[in-house]
Structures are given as structure tokens and as C-alpha cells.
Design an enzyme around this catalytic site. Structure first.
Site, PDB file in Angstrom:
ATOM      1  N   THR A  13       0.829  -1.213   0.000  1.00 61.33           N
ATOM      2  CA  THR A  13       0.000   0.000   0.000  1.00 61.33           C
ATOM      3  C   THR A  13       0.864   1.263   0.000  1.00 61.33           C
ATOM      4  O   THR A  13       0.727   2.124  -0.873  1.00 61.33           O
ATOM      5  CB  THR A  13      -0.918  -0.001   1.251  1.00 61.33           C
ATOM      6  OG1 THR A  13      -1.658  -1.214   1.251  1.00 61.33           O
ATOM      7  CG2 THR A  13      -1.866   1.180   1.240  1.00 61.33           C
ATOM      8  N   GLU A 129      10.519   9.419   9.186  1.00 63.81           N
ATOM      9  CA  GLU A 129       9.368  10.283   9.480  1.00 63.81           C
ATOM     10  C   GLU A 129       8.037   9.529   9.386  1.00 63.81           C
ATOM     11  O   GLU A 129       7.127   9.724  10.209  1.00 63.81           O
ATOM     12  CB  GLU A 129       9.365  11.470   8.503  1.00 63.81           C
ATOM     13  CG  GLU A 129       8.285  12.485   8.761  1.00 63.81           C
ATOM     14  CD  GLU A 129       8.412  13.153  10.130  1.00 63.81           C
ATOM     15  OE1 GLU A 129       9.296  13.991  10.288  1.00 63.81           O
ATOM     16  OE2 GLU A 129       7.627  12.822  11.039  1.00 63.81           O
ATOM     17  N   GLY A 187      -7.139   0.293   4.458  1.00 63.40           N
ATOM     18  CA  GLY A 187      -5.671   0.267   4.389  1.00 63.40           C
ATOM     19  C   GLY A 187      -4.990   0.915   5.581  1.00 63.40           C
ATOM     20  O   GLY A 187      -3.813   1.238   5.526  1.00 63.40           O
ATOM     21  N   GLU A 190      -2.308  -2.596  10.255  1.00 71.43           N
ATOM     22  CA  GLU A 190      -1.102  -3.364   9.960  1.00 71.43           C
ATOM     23  C   GLU A 190      -1.526  -4.719   9.378  1.00 71.43           C
ATOM     24  O   GLU A 190      -2.678  -5.135   9.525  1.00 71.43           O
ATOM     25  CB  GLU A 190      -0.312  -3.614  11.247  1.00 71.43           C
ATOM     26  CG  GLU A 190       0.178  -2.352  11.931  1.00 71.43           C
ATOM     27  CD  GLU A 190       1.109  -1.542  11.055  1.00 71.43           C
ATOM     28  OE1 GLU A 190       2.150  -2.053  10.625  1.00 71.43           O
ATOM     29  OE2 GLU A 190       0.792  -0.374  10.793  1.00 71.43           O
ATOM     30  N   ASP A 201       1.484  -1.219  18.097  1.00 74.83           N
ATOM     31  CA  ASP A 201       1.921  -0.246  17.080  1.00 74.83           C
ATOM     32  C   ASP A 201       2.088   1.137  17.725  1.00 74.83           C
ATOM     33  O   ASP A 201       3.067   1.851  17.458  1.00 74.83           O
ATOM     34  CB  ASP A 201       0.886  -0.206  15.951  1.00 74.83           C
ATOM     35  CG  ASP A 201       1.204   0.841  14.913  1.00 74.83           C
ATOM     36  OD1 ASP A 201       2.119   0.621  14.110  1.00 74.83           O
ATOM     37  OD2 ASP A 201       0.533   1.902  14.910  1.00 74.83           O
ATOM     38  N   LYS A 205       5.611   3.434  18.195  1.00 74.78           N
ATOM     39  CA  LYS A 205       5.754   4.848  17.818  1.00 74.78           C
ATOM     40  C   LYS A 205       6.147   5.689  19.035  1.00 74.78           C
ATOM     41  O   LYS A 205       6.948   6.620  18.926  1.00 74.78           O
ATOM     42  CB  LYS A 205       4.441   5.348  17.206  1.00 74.78           C
ATOM     43  CG  LYS A 205       4.148   4.669  15.864  1.00 74.78           C
ATOM     44  CD  LYS A 205       2.710   4.862  15.421  1.00 74.78           C
ATOM     45  CE  LYS A 205       2.451   4.217  14.068  1.00 74.78           C
ATOM     46  NZ  LYS A 205       1.032   4.163  13.714  1.00 74.78           N
TER      47      LYS A 205
HETATM   48  N1  HSE Z   1      -1.550   0.648  11.307  1.00 68.86           N
HETATM   49  C1  HSE Z   1      -1.101   1.982  11.495  1.00 68.86           C
HETATM   50  C2  HSE Z   1      -2.262   2.811  11.998  1.00 68.86           C
HETATM   51  C3  HSE Z   1      -0.590   2.545  10.184  1.00 68.86           C
HETATM   52  O1  HSE Z   1      -3.394   2.316  12.039  1.00 68.86           O
HETATM   53  O2  HSE Z   1      -2.051   3.932  12.398  1.00 68.86           O
HETATM   54  C4  HSE Z   1       0.340   3.681  10.354  1.00 68.86           C
HETATM   55  O3  HSE Z   1       1.481   3.357  11.086  1.00 68.86           O
END
Ligand code: HSE
Length: 435
Positions: A13, A129, A187, A190, A201, A205
Site C-alpha cells: 500500500t 518520518e 488500508g 497493519e 503499534d 511509535k
Molecule cells: N496501522 C497503522 C495505523 C498505520 O493504524 O495507524 C500507520 O502506522
């Protein structure tokens, strides 16, 4: 005009978005850089699916070596995600003297120390970034114009999937599973959505933000991580009644020589700007000693927004190539020799206000038993809601004054053991004392 050759690993993607941006805005990018970015090779195991991008013959390959062993490729973009083979490819690119751009927060949160030090030794750049906040240029700002500040707090809505799900659950009272499916189709999620909904996730971050804001290495497994799977429509409704929204927040705070690092569903007042961050949008609120509070807001996931951040990083590297200089900014925005190893505070020591929902049998003495256990554990009650029976039990919601998590855990263990309590009590932390 000078040409800078780029190799892209991963044509999913985001990779497709990057190819579309590099090709579609090629002249625009060249006019800004004074150099042309040439998408020389794309490596992906799937070389047959039509992504709607017109590539020259020979650009798409299933052979990774056509990028990593190609002496003409100066910048490698890694977009396959996950730990392996991404780590091997990134380290090979660095060893070959290539600059790396990646959106891989999982890889950097766990293996950043090794990758950054290899990059420093090799004199190449590693930019990421797109790994935090999709298209939002927050990492560039931390390393760039805000670099003189000492940061004190980080608050982030960092996962588009969770924010999309919570927003729809709040606005429509929708069911968790159905909304997750929509997020995947759009989309945002993950490949394994567990990483999204379990908060992993977001924690990846947060690890990157902690590292950049506080100049520290971060032991990823020490970040407290709780996802949104246990959030119910009932808790969302009670939160609204009390004037709060529920968001999956990443929280980082500097506390002397330790840091708070936690990810969990959090109640924030509805009048906070963060409470209005809806859908797949992300927001990051930082406080610096000179800038004060500053908030970044934008699309945190999706093909185009993430591609914008990836190509921005490539342009950053290209600018240095055009100027004939090497890496100017270390990967963590600080000399590797100056990076600290701050410890993460244990959760038991966290102090905040709590929302607790008990499910109890409606009979005399229930409230007294709950209040007694809270009192014995130094927890003071600020307010309480008890509504009508729902089936054979009654929900009792208590908002506490500030309390230590250790005490709350002890009180809930006591209360949940009572015969009159029907199911494990729900606890949501409140964040409402922003400076
Ligand atoms: N799976 C992540 C989200 C994508 O939903 O924010 C961006 O890192």
C-alpha cells in the site's frame, strides 16, 4: 540536472503511494531539489499484481540484490515492515554506504540502537518520518526547529486504526469487530491488526518519540501497553456522561532521571483539542521548555499521507547530496555518544485519576463494601454514578481523586474477589491535568 537513484523495497500500500508520488510529482520535486529523483528499482515478491502505476520495464524485480548490490542506488526505501528480513536489508544497505528511509516503527523500536550506530559508523542517514504519525512531519520538527528545547511531555494519538474504531464506536455505537474490518479495508491496519488493537503499534511509535524527545535509548518491553479490545459501548457512554472522550493515548513524561512510558485507553475531557481528533487522524502534543505546548495533527495512516512523509525524507537526503555534504543530523537527533539510558518508571508508581466500573449484584451493602476496599487502599472517591439494573447486575461507576496505580490494583484485587461482584472491574485512566 543531477540524478539521484532510489531503490524501493516493498510494493504494498505505502510502496504504491511512494511510486505514484515520485513519478506523478517528479517535475515538482525536481524543481524544489535541483536534482531528479529516479525510481531505479522496486523489489517485491509479487511482481504481477497491477498497482495502477506505469513502470518502465525492468524496474520491478523479485530480486532484492538488484537494489542492495546496485552501486548506482544511493537511497534505499524500506517498506516491507516487520523485523526480518527488513533488518537484514536495512543493515546491508547501510553497510553498502546507502542512505535509508523507512516507515518501519516495529524494527526501529526494537533494533534502532544497532541500526543507528551502524549508520553513524558508515556516515549514512536513517530517516523514519513515516514511522510515526503517517504524514505528520513531527519527527523532522523535533530534530529540526524545536531541537533547542528540552521536552517534558508527549501525548499522542498514534494509531489510525484504533482512533477510527473508537470514533465510530462513539458516534454510531457500532460494534468493535465490524468497524475493525472497515479499517482494514481502508488500508489503515497493519498486516496483523493485533499490533493495532492491542496498542503495540502505538507503543512502537511512542518508543521513537521518547528516544527523540528525551535523547534516550528505550527498552521497548518496559513500555506498559494496553489496547482497546476491552472498551465497551457502555464505558464510552459513561465517559460522555461525565464529559470525557476515550482515546488510545501514548503518554511519555520526563520525571527526573526516569521516564513514564505507557499506552492505554485514556479518558480526556471533551473540550481538549485531542478529543476532537477523529477517524484515522493522529495528533501529537509535546511540551518543550521554550516552545511550551505544541500540537501536530494530520493523517496518521493511509497510502498517500504516509508516502508524503517517505518522499519528504528522500528529499531531505537528496538535498544533502546536492549540497555535497554527508549526514547532518544523527538518526536520534543527538550525537550517539550523548544518548542516555533513562529507565522507565514501573506502572505501580504512576499517579492519576481513575474511572472504575464495577458490575455488582443490586443488594444492600455493595456500595459500602466497594467504598471500604477503596478507603483501605488510600483511594478517595470523587464522584459516583449508579444507574438502573442491566440484566441481573448493576453498573457502578466511580471516579477517584488522584491515586497511585499500585493502590488501585490492590483495591481492585480485593473488590473483584467479592461474591457480589459479577465480572472483572473495568479501569480507565484519566488524563486531565495538561500544562
Ligand atoms: N496501522 C497503522 C495505523 C498505520 O493504524 O495507524 C500507520 O502506522
Amino acid at each position: 540536472m543531477k540524478e539521484i537513484n532510489v531503490g524501493l523495497i516493498g510494493f504494498g500500500t505505502v510502496g504504491t503511494g511512494v511510486a505514484k508520488l515520485l513519478l506523478g510529482n517528479s517535475d515538482h520535486i525536481a524543481a524544489k531539489l535541483g536534482a531528479r529523483l529516479v525510481l531505479k528499482k522496486i523489489a517485491d515478491l509479487d511482481t504481477t499484481t497491477d498497482r495502477g502505476v506505469a513502470l518502465e520495464p525492468g524496474v520491478l524485480t523479485a530480486d532484492i540484490n538488484e537494489i542492495l548490490d546496485n552501486p548506482h542506488i544511493e537511497v534505499v526505501i524500506e517498506l516491507i515492515g516487520g523485523y526480518e528480513p527488513a533488518k537484514t536489508f536495512v543493515l546491508r544497505a547501510i553497510a553498502a554506504g546507502k542512505h535509508v528511509v523507512t516507515a518501519n516503527k516495529a524494527l526501529l523500536a526494537l533494533h534502532g540502537d544497532e541500526i543507528y550506530s551502524r549508520a553513524a559508523e558508515a556516515g549514512v542517514e536513517v530517516l523514519y518520518e513515516a514511522a510515526v504519525g503517517g504524514g505528520i512531519p513531527v519527527l523532522s520538527a523535533i530534530k529540526g526547529n524545536m531541537a533547542a528545547n528540552r521536552f517534558a511531555t508527549i501525548l499522542g494519538i498514534l494509531n489510525g486504526t484504533c482512533n477510527y474504531i473508537l470514533t465510530r464506536m462513539t458516534k454510531e455505537g457500532s460494534d468493535f469487530a465490524a468497524v475493525l474490518k472497515d479499517a482494514q479495508q481502508l488500508g489503515y491496519a497493519e498486516a496483523d491488526p493485533t499490533f493495532d488493537i492491542e496498542g503495540i503499534d502505538t507503543a512502537h511509535k511512542l518508543a521513537l518519540l521518547l528516544s527523540l524527545c528525551f535523547g534516550t535509548k528505550v527498552v521497548f518491553k518496559d513500555i506498559y501497553t494496553e489496547g482497546i479490545t476491552a472498551i465497551s459501548a457502555l464505558d464510552i457512554a459513561f465517559a460522555r456522561q461525565l464529559g470525557y472522550g476515550i482515546k488510545l493515548l501514548a503518554i511519555g513524561k520526563l520525571d527526573g532521571d526516569r521516564i513514564e512510558a505507557r499506552v492505554h485507553p485514556t479518558m480526556i475531557p471533551v473540550n481538549y483539542p485531542m478529543a476532537d481528533v477523529d477517524g484515522a487522524f493522529n495528533a501529537i502534543r509535546l511540551t518543550g521548555d521554550f516552545i511550551g505546548p505544541v500540537m501536530f495533527y494530520g493523517r496518521g495512516a493511509g497510502m498517500e499521507a504516509t508516502a508524503s512523509a517517505v518522499v519528504g525524507d528522500v528529499m531531505d537526503i537528496a538535498r544533502n547530496r546536492v549540497a555535497g555534504i554527508g549526514s547532518r543530523v544523527p538518526a536520534r537527533g543527538m550525537l550517539e555518544s550523548a544518548v542516555k539510558e533513562l529507565k522507565i518508571k514501573p506502572m505501580g508508581e504512576i499517579v492519576c485519576r481513575y474511572y472504575i466500573r464495577f458490575s455488582a449484584v443490586d443488594q444492600p451493602g455493595v456500595l459500602a463494601a466497594i467504598a471500604g476496599a477503596l478507603g483501605r487502599n488510600n483511594i478517595s472517591i470523587e464522584s459516583m454514578i449508579q444507574t438502573g439494573r442491566s440484566g441481573d447486575y448493576v453498573p457502578i461507576v466511580i471516579i477517584t481523586h488522584e491515586a497511585a496505580e499500585r493502590d488501585v490494583t490492590a483495591a481492585l484485587a480485593e473488590i473483584d474477589g467479592l461474591e457480589m461482584i459479577r465480572e472483572k472491574s473495568k479501569l480507565i485512566r484519566i488524563e486531565d491535568n495538561l500544562e
